[in-house]
Design an enzyme around this catalytic site. Structure first.
Site, mmCIF file in Angstrom:
data_model
loop_
_atom_site.group_PDB
_atom_site.id
_atom_site.type_symbol
_atom_site.label_atom_id
_atom_site.label_comp_id
_atom_site.label_asym_id
_atom_site.label_seq_id
_atom_site.Cartn_x
_atom_site.Cartn_y
_atom_site.Cartn_z
ATOM 1 N N CYS A 69 0.835 -1.211 0.000
ATOM 2 C CA CYS A 69 0.000 0.000 0.000
ATOM 3 C C CYS A 69 0.866 1.255 0.000
ATOM 4 C CB CYS A 69 -0.932 -0.013 1.205
ATOM 5 S SG CYS A 69 -1.978 1.457 1.300
ATOM 6 N N CYS B 50 -0.416 4.127 2.086
ATOM 7 C CA CYS B 50 -0.198 3.980 3.537
ATOM 8 C C CYS B 50 1.260 4.222 3.905
ATOM 9 C CB CYS B 50 -0.526 2.555 4.004
ATOM 10 S SG CYS B 50 -1.991 1.837 3.315
ATOM 11 N N ASP B 51 2.176 3.695 3.111
ATOM 12 C CA ASP B 51 3.558 3.578 3.580
ATOM 13 C C ASP B 51 4.582 4.419 2.820
ATOM 14 O OD1 ASP B 51 2.688 1.771 5.494
ATOM 15 O OD2 ASP B 51 2.897 0.063 4.152
#
Ligand code: NAP
Length: 309
Positions: A134, A137-138
């Site tokens: 992701c 997200c990261d």
């Protein structure tokens, strides 16, 4: 315990737990089968920095624990088992859970999707330690670092572009010499000076001891093996929605995602509602999943009310 409920929720990511909070507060006394992979994809992430309300971020598993506690607080009954199959052909709907039959007037399907993985050495071991599925997200954890992303679809192109906001360089590693992504998304990446394509190439291993230090690639045309030093490795080769247990009784898109009607959570079967990543392959965020869980709860509540009036 009686085996009949007005609402049964299947799945326990942000969508399922939000549906639980709302239906429980509406006094529908929901029963939720959270499944053995309870909490969904957020259980596999570390810091979540984009879920509103947590200015300093929150760990994915902690966020899910909070949502579960909130659902329990209003009386949701949560069972850690998987639903094996359902019978949607008549009402009340039937569900089978480890041999026991349950019935429900309405169902909320929130079973999510799983990112597909390459299945190569190092990938699972270094998940969350430089390997991620992701970028949204990261990506921010790799400021000024070199990263690579595998995949040739729209997700890979979108995420590669996103990663260039943070990284010094982003390799896109694709197994063919043609992309599956839409032309406009391709062109954006071709025009981005931080993105370099590595064609006809697969990744055979993620390298690193405790955290990612590189990947071992192999050119499928020449067989040449190269170790590419980098710190972030993203896998964007698609997701598989968890809808197979429905046995084809609800209308699905070609890619297996549940079809819902317009802005509602209504599926092709009256009384069954779907929310979260099992019906959304476009946004796939915790906050959008939670929002759709709320929609499904309200749809189910209104539908049940109509049945009683
Ligand atoms: P996708 O379109 O299925 O693409 C998956 C990519 O991963 C393909 O290029 C495929 O290669 C590659 N791949 C699959 N298995 C692999 C493996 N084992 N090893 C190496 N490569 C592998 O999935 P997606 O990109 O997640 O997109 C899913 C859907 O969401 C699509 O309909 C897409 O258009 C849509 N989407 C849209 C947007 C947008 O419009 N903004 C953004 C994201 C996603 P091959 O090409 O060789 O098969």
């Amino acid at each position: 315990m009686s085996n009949h409920r007005e609402v049964i929720i299947i799945g326990s990511g942000p969508a399922g737990l939000t549906a639980a909070i709302y239906t429980a507060r509406a006094n529908l006394k929901p029963l939720q089968f959270e499944g053995y992979s309870r909490g969904g994809q957020l259980m596999l992430t570390t810091d979540v920095e984009n879920y509103p309300g947590f200015r300093d971020g929150i760990m994915g598993p902690d966020l899910m624990e909070e949502m579960k506690a909130q659902a329990l607080r209003f009386g949701t009954e949560i069972v850690t088992k998987d639903v094996e199959r359902i019978d949607a052909s008549s009402r009340p709907f039937k569900l089978w859970v480890e041999g026991t039959e349950f019935t429900a007037d309405s169902l909320i399907i929130a079973t999510g999707a799983n990112p597909r993985l390459l299945g190569i050495p190092g990938e699972s071991e270094l998940m969350g330690r430089g390997v991620s599925t992701c970028a949204t997200c990261d990506g921010a954890f790799f400021r000024d670092k070199v990263m690579a992303i595998v995949g040739g679809g729209d997700s890979a192109m979108e995420e590669a572009g996103f990663l260039t906001r943070f990284g010094s360089k982003v390799y896109v590693i694709h197994r063919r010499k043609e992309l599956r992504a839409s032309k406009i998304m391709q062109q954006r990446c071709f025009d981005n000076p931080k993105i370099e394509f590595i064609w006809d190439t697969v990744v055979d291993e993620v390298l690193g001891d405790g955290k990612v230090s590189g990947v071992r690639t192999r050119n499928v045309e020449t067989g040449a093996v190269t170790d590419l030093p980098l710190e972030g490795f993203f896998v964007a080769i698609g997701h598989t929605p968890t809808t197979a247990f429905l046995g084809g009784q609800l209308a699905l898109e070609d890619n297996g995602y549940l079809i819902t009607e317009g802005k509602s959570s209504r599926t092709s079967v009256e009384g069954i509602f779907a929310c979260g990543d099992c019906q959304d392959h476009v946004y796939r965020q915790a906050v959008t999943a939670a929002g759709s869980g709320c929609t499904a709860a309200i749809d189910a509540e209104r539908w049940l009310e109509d049945q009683h009036s």
